[in-house]
Write a protein that holds these residues in place. Sequence first.
Motif, mmCIF file in Angstrom:
data_model
loop_
_atom_site.group_PDB
_atom_site.id
_atom_site.type_symbol
_atom_site.label_atom_id
_atom_site.label_comp_id
_atom_site.label_asym_id
_atom_site.label_seq_id
_atom_site.Cartn_x
_atom_site.Cartn_y
_atom_site.Cartn_z
ATOM 1 N N GLU A 209 0.826 -1.209 0.000
ATOM 2 C CA GLU A 209 0.000 0.000 0.000
ATOM 3 C C GLU A 209 0.861 1.260 0.000
ATOM 4 N N GLU A 210 1.953 1.235 0.708
ATOM 5 C CA GLU A 210 2.869 2.383 0.719
ATOM 6 C C GLU A 210 3.490 2.600 -0.655
ATOM 7 N N LEU A 211 3.880 1.524 -1.297
ATOM 8 C CA LEU A 211 4.485 1.631 -2.622
ATOM 9 C C LEU A 211 3.474 2.102 -3.664
ATOM 10 N N GLU A 212 2.217 1.693 -3.488
ATOM 11 C CA GLU A 212 1.172 2.080 -4.440
ATOM 12 C C GLU A 212 1.001 3.590 -4.510
ATOM 13 N N GLU A 213 1.228 4.273 -3.422
ATOM 14 C CA GLU A 213 1.078 5.730 -3.408
ATOM 15 C C GLU A 213 2.060 6.395 -4.370
ATOM 16 N N TYR A 214 3.203 5.780 -4.555
ATOM 17 C CA TYR A 214 4.207 6.328 -5.471
ATOM 18 C C TYR A 214 4.019 5.805 -6.899
ATOM 19 N N ILE A 215 3.693 4.528 -7.014
ATOM 20 C CA ILE A 215 3.676 3.845 -8.307
ATOM 21 C C ILE A 215 2.375 4.056 -9.076
ATOM 22 N N ARG A 216 1.341 4.519 -8.409
ATOM 23 C CA ARG A 216 0.025 4.706 -9.018
ATOM 24 C C ARG A 216 0.063 5.379 -10.406
ATOM 25 N N PRO A 217 0.841 6.472 -10.612
ATOM 26 C CA PRO A 217 0.826 7.140 -11.921
ATOM 27 C C PRO A 217 1.331 6.277 -13.080
#
Length: 215
Positions: free
Chosen positions: A75-83
Amino acid sequence: MTQKQKRERLAQIVEALKEIYPEALCALEWGGEPWKLLIMGRLSAQCTDARVNLVCRELFAAYPTPEAIAAATVEELEEYIRPCGLYHVKSQNTKDACAMLVNEYGGTVPDTMEELLKFPGVGRKVANLLLGDLYAKGGVVADTHCMRICGRFGMYREGLKDPVQVERILTPLLEQKEICDFCHRIVQFGRDTCTARNPKCDECPIAHLCEHGKN
């Protein structure tokens, strides 16, 4: 064209591209740290290199080592990788790949196709990129630019979008020592001149070497 004619044509194209782009630069800004190229290569699937570069500046600032990424939650990584799109699976792949790199390879990116394909989300395209840029022994990186442009050159039928087939066709047509830099230059050429929708054939410096340009 015969195989011999294709090899000769491609050799001329290789030399022409060297003159146009003296520096064969990887479009992904990995900063000389192999593990970063591993992650960026995975994130680049169905995403522009420019966006991956922007995303990874923030991602690597927050998690500066593969150990740090492996320890983060998805979930933490998703905040960065989302774009980058497909962010659920890409985030899971990123975490798992870093854990695998640290735990099974001591942080060193392996130097064989067989080992690289074990990493989650890594296919032949990314593996060839890694082998070429890290170990100078990669095969053809059959990305969208490469597939489109080499079809226009006449190396195979235009519109072919099977990266494995494109790799198999092009590999025997190129000298091994030229493959990595050729693939980087093709990306630059595809952005500047041989664009997807409106190729600039009228101003292309190698139109005389291109079946599409001739026609």
